[in-house]
Every structure is written in C-alpha cells, then in structure tokens.
Write a protein that holds these residues in place. Structure first.
Motif, PDB file in Angstrom:
ATOM      1  N   GLU A 367      24.885 -15.555 -11.527  1.00  0.00           N
ATOM      2  CA  GLU A 367      25.508 -15.195 -10.245  1.00  0.00           C
ATOM      3  C   GLU A 367      25.249 -16.274  -9.202  1.00  0.00           C
ATOM      4  O   GLU A 367      26.153 -16.652  -8.434  1.00  0.00           O
ATOM      5  CB  GLU A 367      24.965 -13.856  -9.755  1.00  0.00           C
ATOM      6  N   TYR A 368      24.025 -16.802  -9.168  1.00  0.00           N
ATOM      7  CA  TYR A 368      23.688 -17.849  -8.208  1.00  0.00           C
ATOM      8  C   TYR A 368      24.561 -19.090  -8.436  1.00  0.00           C
ATOM      9  O   TYR A 368      25.148 -19.652  -7.487  1.00  0.00           O
ATOM     10  CB  TYR A 368      22.208 -18.218  -8.310  1.00  0.00           C
ATOM     11  N   LEU A 369      24.677 -19.536  -9.700  1.00  0.00           N
ATOM     12  CA  LEU A 369      25.458 -20.733  -9.996  1.00  0.00           C
ATOM     13  C   LEU A 369      26.946 -20.519  -9.721  1.00  0.00           C
ATOM     14  O   LEU A 369      27.631 -21.415  -9.218  1.00  0.00           O
ATOM     15  CB  LEU A 369      25.249 -21.137 -11.458  1.00  0.00           C
ATOM     16  N   ALA A 370      27.443 -19.326 -10.029  1.00  0.00           N
ATOM     17  CA  ALA A 370      28.862 -19.039  -9.768  1.00  0.00           C
ATOM     18  C   ALA A 370      29.141 -19.044  -8.270  1.00  0.00           C
ATOM     19  O   ALA A 370      30.153 -19.603  -7.807  1.00  0.00           O
ATOM     20  CB  ALA A 370      29.237 -17.689 -10.384  1.00  0.00           C
ATOM     21  N   THR A 371      28.258 -18.438  -7.482  1.00  0.00           N
ATOM     22  CA  THR A 371      28.437 -18.409  -6.031  1.00  0.00           C
ATOM     23  C   THR A 371      28.356 -19.812  -5.454  1.00  0.00           C
ATOM     24  O   THR A 371      29.169 -20.202  -4.590  1.00  0.00           O
ATOM     25  CB  THR A 371      27.356 -17.509  -5.394  1.00  0.00           C
ATOM     26  N   ARG A 372      27.390 -20.600  -5.945  1.00  0.00           N
ATOM     27  CA  ARG A 372      27.237 -21.967  -5.438  1.00  0.00           C
ATOM     28  C   ARG A 372      28.483 -22.798  -5.733  1.00  0.00           C
ATOM     29  O   ARG A 372      28.940 -23.583  -4.894  1.00  0.00           O
ATOM     30  CB  ARG A 372      25.998 -22.612  -6.052  1.00  0.00           C
ATOM     31  N   ALA A 373      29.052 -22.620  -6.932  1.00  0.00           N
ATOM     32  CA  ALA A 373      30.269 -23.357  -7.272  1.00  0.00           C
ATOM     33  C   ALA A 373      31.414 -22.986  -6.345  1.00  0.00           C
ATOM     34  O   ALA A 373      32.192 -23.850  -5.897  1.00  0.00           O
ATOM     35  CB  ALA A 373      30.646 -23.082  -8.732  1.00  0.00           C
ATOM     36  N   PRO A 379      35.845 -26.863  -8.823  1.00  0.00           N
ATOM     37  CA  PRO A 379      36.833 -26.227  -9.714  1.00  0.00           C
ATOM     38  C   PRO A 379      36.129 -25.430 -10.810  1.00  0.00           C
ATOM     39  O   PRO A 379      35.101 -25.861 -11.352  1.00  0.00           O
ATOM     40  CB  PRO A 379      37.611 -27.414 -10.287  1.00  0.00           C
ATOM     41  N   THR A 380      36.684 -24.288 -11.136  1.00  0.00           N
ATOM     42  CA  THR A 380      36.056 -23.413 -12.131  1.00  0.00           C
ATOM     43  C   THR A 380      36.940 -23.287 -13.368  1.00  0.00           C
ATOM     44  O   THR A 380      38.137 -23.537 -13.340  1.00  0.00           O
ATOM     45  CB  THR A 380      35.791 -22.015 -11.546  1.00  0.00           C
ATOM     46  N   ILE A 381      36.307 -22.870 -14.460  1.00  0.00           N
ATOM     47  CA  ILE A 381      36.989 -22.691 -15.746  1.00  0.00           C
ATOM     48  C   ILE A 381      37.015 -21.207 -16.052  1.00  0.00           C
ATOM     49  O   ILE A 381      35.973 -20.536 -15.993  1.00  0.00           O
ATOM     50  CB  ILE A 381      36.240 -23.446 -16.854  1.00  0.00           C
ATOM     51  N   THR A 401      31.550 -11.079 -17.369  1.00  0.00           N
ATOM     52  CA  THR A 401      32.886 -10.499 -17.493  1.00  0.00           C
ATOM     53  C   THR A 401      33.473 -10.189 -16.118  1.00  0.00           C
ATOM     54  O   THR A 401      34.661 -10.439 -15.854  1.00  0.00           O
ATOM     55  CB  THR A 401      32.831  -9.224 -18.344  1.00  0.00           C
ATOM     56  N   ALA A 402      32.628  -9.655 -15.223  1.00  0.00           N
ATOM     57  CA  ALA A 402      33.113  -9.297 -13.886  1.00  0.00           C
ATOM     58  C   ALA A 402      33.481 -10.529 -13.072  1.00  0.00           C
ATOM     59  O   ALA A 402      34.512 -10.555 -12.375  1.00  0.00           O
ATOM     60  CB  ALA A 402      32.041  -8.487 -13.158  1.00  0.00           C
ATOM     61  N   VAL A 403      32.675 -11.580 -13.137  1.00  0.00           N
ATOM     62  CA  VAL A 403      32.949 -12.790 -12.360  1.00  0.00           C
ATOM     63  C   VAL A 403      34.082 -13.593 -13.004  1.00  0.00           C
ATOM     64  O   VAL A 403      34.947 -14.145 -12.319  1.00  0.00           O
ATOM     65  CB  VAL A 403      31.674 -13.631 -12.206  1.00  0.00           C
ATOM     66  N   GLY A 404      34.050 -13.709 -14.324  1.00  0.00           N
ATOM     67  CA  GLY A 404      35.171 -14.275 -15.053  1.00  0.00           C
ATOM     68  C   GLY A 404      35.270 -15.779 -15.114  1.00  0.00           C
ATOM     69  O   GLY A 404      36.341 -16.313 -15.405  1.00  0.00           O
ATOM     70  N   ILE A 405      34.186 -16.501 -14.836  1.00  0.00           N
ATOM     71  CA  ILE A 405      34.258 -17.960 -14.947  1.00  0.00           C
ATOM     72  C   ILE A 405      33.181 -18.448 -15.921  1.00  0.00           C
ATOM     73  O   ILE A 405      32.113 -17.839 -16.064  1.00  0.00           O
ATOM     74  CB  ILE A 405      34.101 -18.666 -13.582  1.00  0.00           C
ATOM     75  N   ALA A 406      33.500 -19.547 -16.600  1.00  0.00           N
ATOM     76  CA  ALA A 406      32.534 -20.192 -17.491  1.00  0.00           C
ATOM     77  C   ALA A 406      31.797 -21.278 -16.720  1.00  0.00           C
ATOM     78  O   ALA A 406      32.388 -21.999 -15.914  1.00  0.00           O
ATOM     79  CB  ALA A 406      33.255 -20.796 -18.696  1.00  0.00           C
ATOM     80  N   LEU A 407      30.505 -21.389 -16.964  1.00  0.00           N
ATOM     81  CA  LEU A 407      29.687 -22.406 -16.300  1.00  0.00           C
ATOM     82  C   LEU A 407      28.955 -23.205 -17.367  1.00  0.00           C
ATOM     83  O   LEU A 407      28.122 -22.671 -18.095  1.00  0.00           O
ATOM     84  CB  LEU A 407      28.669 -21.737 -15.361  1.00  0.00           C
ATOM     85  N   HIS A 408      29.308 -24.480 -17.465  1.00  0.00           N
ATOM     86  CA  HIS A 408      28.617 -25.323 -18.432  1.00  0.00           C
ATOM     87  C   HIS A 408      27.235 -25.695 -17.916  1.00  0.00           C
ATOM     88  O   HIS A 408      26.918 -25.576 -16.727  1.00  0.00           O
ATOM     89  CB  HIS A 408      29.446 -26.567 -18.731  1.00  0.00           C
ATOM     90  N   GLU A 409      26.422 -26.168 -18.801  1.00  0.00           N
ATOM     91  CA  GLU A 409      25.016 -26.400 -18.491  1.00  0.00           C
ATOM     92  C   GLU A 409      24.833 -27.386 -17.342  1.00  0.00           C
ATOM     93  O   GLU A 409      23.877 -27.276 -16.560  1.00  0.00           O
ATOM     94  CB  GLU A 409      24.316 -26.917 -19.761  1.00  0.00           C
TER      95      GLU A 409
END
Length: 421
Positions: A367-373, A379-381, A401-409
């Motif tokens: 959640e932290y990384l998704a929010t920061r992005a 841009p998100t995947i 599933t709820a956020v719906g984006i992939a975050l690479h390492e």
C-alpha cells in the motif's frame, strides 16, 4: 548323409520345394503339417519332384503334402525327416512361433518388472505415472529393444523419476540436480541422460506428464523441461548472481568470494563452483534474497555489505543449490520480490522452502509503495492474471486485488538498500 543322397537333394529342381517347405515349417513350430503349392514348374523341377515323391508330376502345378513328404524322406530317401533334411541343407531352422511367444513373454516380464519397480518407489503416489507406463507400453521405442536392455532402461527411468518426484507432499521440497550428477546416480555414467539416449527420452516423457506439458521436440525445449524438474543440463552455463557472500572456508575459492565482497563486486557462481565451495558462514548470518538483478547492481554500486542472492526471476537449479547450501550452514533468509502474481508465487516457493521472512513484502508495504507511486505520478502497470494468496500475509492478495497495480521490485529499491546497509 552320403554324397549321392546329398547330390540328389541339392539338385536345382528341388530348390523351390525346400524354400517353401522351410517357410511352412518355421511358421508351424517346425512341424511338417499342411501342404505347399508350387506353380509354374519347369521340366527339371517336374523331373526332380517325380523322383523325390515317387509319383509322376506332369503339370505346371503341384500340391505337396508335407506329412507325406516327411514320411517319404524318413522311409526311402535319407532316413531322416523333413526338418532334419532342411537343417542339413542349411541354414538352421527358426521356430518363429516360439520366437514370437518368447518375445511376448519377455515383454510381459519387462512390464511386470517395471510395474513392480514403480510400486516400490514414491512414484506410485503420483497420478501421472500410470499414463506414463501405458504410453511406454503402446509406443514401439522400448518394445523394440532387447528385453534385458528394455528392463534395465525402464528400471533406471523409474528410479530417476522417483529421485526427481518424491512422495506427494503439501509442501514439497524437491532437490536440485545437475544432469551429469543425476545420470551418475541412475546409471553409473555421467552421460547416461545425455540428449539422444533412450533413458533421457523416457525420463523427459515422465517430467512432461508430471508438469502437464508437451513432450519437447527440440534441444531448447528439452533443456527447459529439465530445468522445470530442477535439473540443470550442464553445470557451467547457468549461474546464480550474488553479492557480499563471505564464507569462512580456507581455500582460495572462499577467499576469492570474500575478496570480491570486500571490493563490492557482484559474483556469478556456476553449479560446478558450488559443488567445490565450502559455504560455511559466520554464525547468525542473514541472507537477503531478491528477485531482480537490479537490486544486486544497486547494492554493489552503493557498497552495501549485507549478503545478497538474486533468484533472477525464477529460482533455477543453481539458485536453489546455493540457497540449500546456505540453509544447511545455518543461515536465515529474508525475501523480497515483485508485487505481481508470478512474484507472489515465487515468494511462496522461497519463503516456504527456507522459512524465509518476508522482506518489505506485507500488505502495508504494498500500500505504501502504491500510494507513493501515485503521489509521484509514476506510470503504473495493471495487475493481471489470477490472484495468488501470499502464504506469509493473508491480507496481501486482497489488497493487491483492490488496488489493481503491479509493482516491480525496483519500486522499493531505496528502501531495500537502506535495509542492506
């Protein structure tokens, strides 16, 4: 047999009779039964048959009773029966019916031995093995072999597959092998599983069935299938990427690793090197494991001292061999990978196999990384594919599933480097 009788029996006019009689006897278990029919007889043949049978043969066709011919040979011509005469004239007779029966019995024995061997191993607990055995029986590759060879090869194949697929387990931990090493265990020869051998084809067919995939038709596909079973086709082409490993062994190999770690240099280690390395580590060593080579590159660039091993996406045989050795040396592990479904599947595999702690891999970290992005406008995947539950955090998959984006390492690279410092 005297010379006069031999000369009579070998006259050219009887050649077709002996050939036809030989064919009939070899089909009938070497018993003189039934008749044989000769057509388009020429004058020398009619003369020779008339003398042999003691009856005139005048037409272009003659039907000859083999029991009568056998009796005639016994009583008046040579003092021995048809089979003995054919043996004397050569070549030796072959009881083709007995040969067929013996071959059928040998095939039954081969499959009986194979089934007994299979039931005595862990393979009996795997549902695909019955189809594997049936496929071997239907195919001609094995049945065309000499029975002893067939028995040996199918037994070796069963033992090889049993080594690769231990008894079913909710959390299997299959061993990693080099193909030469596995072949030596199975056959005594490091080349026993080389491409083109019958044994390698049987084993690959079993691996394909176990993984519900197609049988490979070319060399790259065969190598990929071997790796799917954690078997490395050779011990030098595949490597594991490491940084900061400082084994305590006293040979030049361990010293070279320590020196590279001191100079903050990444190291690619082959499977063959791992066989020779002593990977005893300082007590309490924690190994950080990442999925992407970029993490190792950044750790080397910034001089991070913590030991780091990279799975390079899929944790091949050589990766698992290194981690197995480090686990045996008493090391503990922390794992980080991609926040996508394949990344979670790989993380499950590593955390369960090595009891590895999640390294910034919980729902709160995602959640932290998704929010920061999103705040940074990065841009998100989109997250695609079927969800995979995370064994270490039941909240992670629903959150992803709820956020719906992939975050690479790489999205967490700065945080990972902090931890490695």
């Amino acid at each position: 047999m005297d010379a006069e009788t031999l000369a009579f029996l070998t006259r050219p006019g009887l050649t077709r009779l002996w050939t036809a009689a030989r064919t009939r006897l070899e089909r009938n278990g070497l018993r003189p039964t039934g008749t044989t029919r000769l057509q388009h007889l020429d004058a020398p043949e009619r003369e020779a048959l008339s003398l042999l049978l003691a009856r005139p043969v005048t037409g272009p066709t003659a039907t000859i009773s083999l029991p009568d011919l056998d009796a005639r040979l016994h009583a008046s011509v040579a003092g021995r029966g048809l089979a003995a005469i054919l043996e004397a004239l050569g070549p030796p007779l072959t009881d083709r019916r007995a040969v067929r029966d013996a071959a059928a019995a040998e095939r039954v024995r081969v499959w009986s031995t194979a089934r007994t061997e299979l039931e005595s191993t862990s393979l009996s607990s795997h549902p695909w093995t019955e189809r594997w055995l049936e496929d071997l029986g239907r195919g001609g590759t094995l049945t065309r072999q000499v029975p002893h060879t067939a028995t040996t090869v199918v037994t070796q194949a069963i033992r090889t597959l049993a080594t690769l697929f231990p008894a079913t387990d909710p959390h299997p931990t299959p061993a990693a092998w080099g193909r030469g090493e596995l072949a030596t265990v199975a056959t005594g020869s490091a080349h026993g599983l080389d491409d083109g051998t019958l044994l390698s084809r049987l084993v690959l067919r079993g691996i394909a069935l176990a993984h519900d995939t197609e049988f490979p038709t070319d060399a790259p596909a065969r190598r990929a299938l071997w790796r799917m079973a954690l078997v490395t086709p050779d011990e030098v082409s595949s490597t594991v990427l490491t940084h900061g490993l400082r084994p305590t062994g006293g040979t030049w190999r361990e010293a070279a690793l320590r020196e590279r770690a001191d100079h903050h240099l990444e190291t690619h280690v082959t499977l063959r090197e791992l066989r020779a390395l002593s990977l005893e580590m300082p007590p309490g060593t924690r190994i950080h494991v990442c999925e992407n080579p970029r993490v190792i590159e950044a750790a080397a660039d910034t001089g991070r001292p913590a030991p780091l091993v990279c799975t390079s996406g899929s944790a091949t045989t050589v990766v698992l061999t290194l981690l197995d050795a480090l686990a045996a040396a008493g090391c503990t592990f922390a794992y980080h990978g991609d926040f996508d479904w394949p990344g979670i599947a790989l993380a499950n595999r590593i955390t369960q196999r090595y009891d590895a702690a999640p390294w910034r891999m919980r729902a709160a970290d995602y959640e932290y990384l998704a929010t920061r992005a999103q705040v940074r406008g990065t841009p998100t995947i989109p997250l695609t594919g079927p969800p995979t539950e995370a064994a270490w955090d039941p909240e992670l998959a629903p959150t992803m599933t709820a956020v719906g984006i992939a975050l690479h390492e790489e999205a967490a690279l700065d945080l990972l480097l902090e931890d490695l410092g």
